[in-house]
Design a protein around this motif. Structure first.
Motif, mmCIF file in Angstrom:
data_model
loop_
_atom_site.group_PDB
_atom_site.id
_atom_site.type_symbol
_atom_site.label_atom_id
_atom_site.label_comp_id
_atom_site.label_asym_id
_atom_site.label_seq_id
_atom_site.Cartn_x
_atom_site.Cartn_y
_atom_site.Cartn_z
ATOM 1 N N GLU A 168 0.832 -1.202 0.000
ATOM 2 C CA GLU A 168 0.000 0.000 0.000
ATOM 3 C C GLU A 168 0.867 1.254 0.000
ATOM 4 O O GLU A 168 0.542 2.250 -0.650
ATOM 5 C CB GLU A 168 -0.923 -0.009 1.216
ATOM 6 C CG GLU A 168 -2.027 -1.057 1.131
ATOM 7 C CD GLU A 168 -2.916 -1.053 2.361
ATOM 8 O OE1 GLU A 168 -2.698 -0.192 3.240
ATOM 9 O OE2 GLU A 168 -3.821 -1.904 2.445
ATOM 10 N N SER A 169 1.982 1.181 0.747
ATOM 11 C CA SER A 169 2.897 2.320 0.783
ATOM 12 C C SER A 169 3.487 2.578 -0.597
ATOM 13 O O SER A 169 3.575 3.719 -1.049
ATOM 14 C CB SER A 169 4.012 2.055 1.797
ATOM 15 O OG SER A 169 4.958 3.104 1.782
ATOM 16 N N LYS A 170 3.875 1.472 -1.270
ATOM 17 C CA LYS A 170 4.433 1.610 -2.616
ATOM 18 C C LYS A 170 3.376 2.148 -3.575
ATOM 19 O O LYS A 170 3.658 3.000 -4.425
ATOM 20 C CB LYS A 170 4.950 0.266 -3.126
ATOM 21 C CG LYS A 170 5.659 0.356 -4.477
ATOM 22 C CD LYS A 170 6.194 -0.990 -4.906
ATOM 23 C CE LYS A 170 7.010 -0.861 -6.195
ATOM 24 N NZ LYS A 170 6.274 -0.235 -7.286
ATOM 25 N N SER A 171 2.130 1.640 -3.403
ATOM 26 C CA SER A 171 1.042 2.109 -4.256
ATOM 27 C C SER A 171 0.808 3.601 -4.055
ATOM 28 O O SER A 171 0.616 4.350 -5.012
ATOM 29 C CB SER A 171 -0.239 1.326 -3.943
ATOM 30 O OG SER A 171 -1.327 1.826 -4.688
ATOM 31 N N SER A 172 0.847 4.031 -2.775
ATOM 32 C CA SER A 172 0.661 5.454 -2.475
ATOM 33 C C SER A 172 1.798 6.283 -3.060
ATOM 34 O O SER A 172 1.576 7.371 -3.592
ATOM 35 C CB SER A 172 0.587 5.662 -0.960
ATOM 36 O OG SER A 172 -0.523 4.985 -0.413
ATOM 37 N N SER A 173 3.021 5.742 -2.956
ATOM 38 C CA SER A 173 4.181 6.450 -3.510
ATOM 39 C C SER A 173 4.060 6.576 -5.020
ATOM 40 O O SER A 173 4.345 7.633 -5.599
ATOM 41 C CB SER A 173 5.471 5.711 -3.144
ATOM 42 O OG SER A 173 5.665 5.687 -1.750
ATOM 43 N N ASP A 174 3.628 5.463 -5.659
ATOM 44 C CA ASP A 174 3.450 5.495 -7.114
ATOM 45 C C ASP A 174 2.373 6.500 -7.505
ATOM 46 O O ASP A 174 2.516 7.229 -8.492
ATOM 47 C CB ASP A 174 3.074 4.104 -7.634
ATOM 48 C CG ASP A 174 4.218 3.108 -7.499
ATOM 49 O OD1 ASP A 174 5.365 3.564 -7.345
ATOM 50 O OD2 ASP A 174 3.960 1.895 -7.541
ATOM 51 N N LYS A 175 1.282 6.522 -6.719
ATOM 52 C CA LYS A 175 0.195 7.460 -7.005
ATOM 53 C C LYS A 175 0.678 8.896 -6.857
ATOM 54 O O LYS A 175 0.384 9.758 -7.698
ATOM 55 C CB LYS A 175 -0.974 7.199 -6.053
ATOM 56 C CG LYS A 175 -2.178 8.093 -6.314
ATOM 57 C CD LYS A 175 -3.321 7.752 -5.373
ATOM 58 C CE LYS A 175 -4.525 8.655 -5.625
ATOM 59 N NZ LYS A 175 -5.648 8.339 -4.699
ATOM 60 N N LEU A 176 1.445 9.148 -5.776
ATOM 61 C CA LEU A 176 1.982 10.486 -5.556
ATOM 62 C C LEU A 176 2.926 10.878 -6.682
ATOM 63 O O LEU A 176 2.911 12.028 -7.148
ATOM 64 C CB LEU A 176 2.721 10.530 -4.212
ATOM 65 C CG LEU A 176 3.390 11.863 -3.851
ATOM 66 C CD1 LEU A 176 2.353 12.977 -3.792
ATOM 67 C CD2 LEU A 176 4.125 11.747 -2.520
ATOM 68 N N GLU A 177 3.724 9.905 -7.130
ATOM 69 C CA GLU A 177 4.647 10.181 -8.232
ATOM 70 C C GLU A 177 3.887 10.550 -9.502
ATOM 71 O O GLU A 177 4.265 11.481 -10.220
ATOM 72 C CB GLU A 177 5.532 8.957 -8.489
ATOM 73 C CG GLU A 177 6.582 9.183 -9.560
ATOM 74 C CD GLU A 177 7.468 7.977 -9.776
ATOM 75 O OE1 GLU A 177 8.344 8.039 -10.651
ATOM 76 O OE2 GLU A 177 7.276 6.962 -9.073
#
Length: 231
Positions: A168-177
């Motif tokens: 989820e953290s990676k998904s959030s980071s990808d979304k933020l990116e």
């Protein structure tokens, strides 16, 4: 390698145990976390022993089994009967900070001394102290300490939770990116649009200035004519 059902069963259990150690250690970011590094620790004379057992080119030597069980705190009965694996990663417990040294006990006991210097940047956690090291202990160590106090089934559940948090953290980071990239593109478009508008504005100002110059010249000429008529 000659086939032997009993040896084959032990080999399979060994490979499964290695996979479990690699999976848990990789999740926590601790070592050893691959075939080669585990092989080096449990059978130094042949660090590729794990790969050899995986490929069924060799049986696991009994000495390697003993070393593996000691190194990863696994019951030897696991290899010979239905005893569960129950691997738990190493933990650091009973951390004591006093003066210029750090001491701890547990699977990874350590003693760090700064000599005549002074250890700074951490809170004192002497026996009986209400202070803690939570703010400075690495997350992996805190997770290790927690895992060491729960049973095997809950360890798997806990690691699953950690894995989902990481995803989820990676998904959030990808979304933020993606959002940042989109905003960056918008800013680029705004910059291009702004430059275009500024160019048009400069042209309009130049045109207005030219008109003012013409108008001013006409007024000057008219004033000059009026003065000449009065003479």
């Amino acid at each position: 390698m000659k086939e032997n059902p009993q040896y084959d069963e032990i080999d399979l259990k060994f490979v499964n145990a290695v996979d479990e150690v690699i999976a848990v250690n990789s999740e926590l970011g601790i070592k050893p976390n691959n075939d080669s590094s585990i092989g080096k620790e449990v059978y130094p004379t042949n660090r590729s022993i794990v790969s050899a057992v995986r490929s069924r080119s060799k049986h696991i030597p009994h000495l390697a089994l003993i070393n593996f069980a000691k190194r990863f705190n696994i019951d030897m009965n696991y290899f010979y009967n239905e005893t569960p694996l129950m691997y738990q990663p190493p933990s650091i417990t009973n951390i004591t900070v006093k003066g210029n040294s750090i001491q701890s006990t547990g699977n990874n006991s350590t003693n760090i001394n700064a000599g005549k210097g002074k250890i700074q940047g951490i809170y004192t956690a002497e026996t009986g102290s209400t202070n803690t090291l939570v703010e400075v202990v690495e997350v992996n160590t805190m997770i290790n300490n927690f895992i060491s106090q729960i049973d095997g089934e809950r360890v798997k559940q806990f690691l699953t939770i950690i894995s989902k948090i990481q995803m989820e953290s990676k998904s959030s980071s990808d979304k933020l990116e993606r959002i940042l990239i989109e905003k960056s593109e918008e800013i680029k478009e705004m910059r291009i649009s702004f430059k275009k508008e500024m160019r048009e504005l400069r042209e309009e100002l130049k045109e207005t200035r030219d008109k003012l110059d013409v108008s001013l010249k006409r007024e000057v000429d008219l004033l000059r004519e009026l003065l000449n008529e009065r003479k």
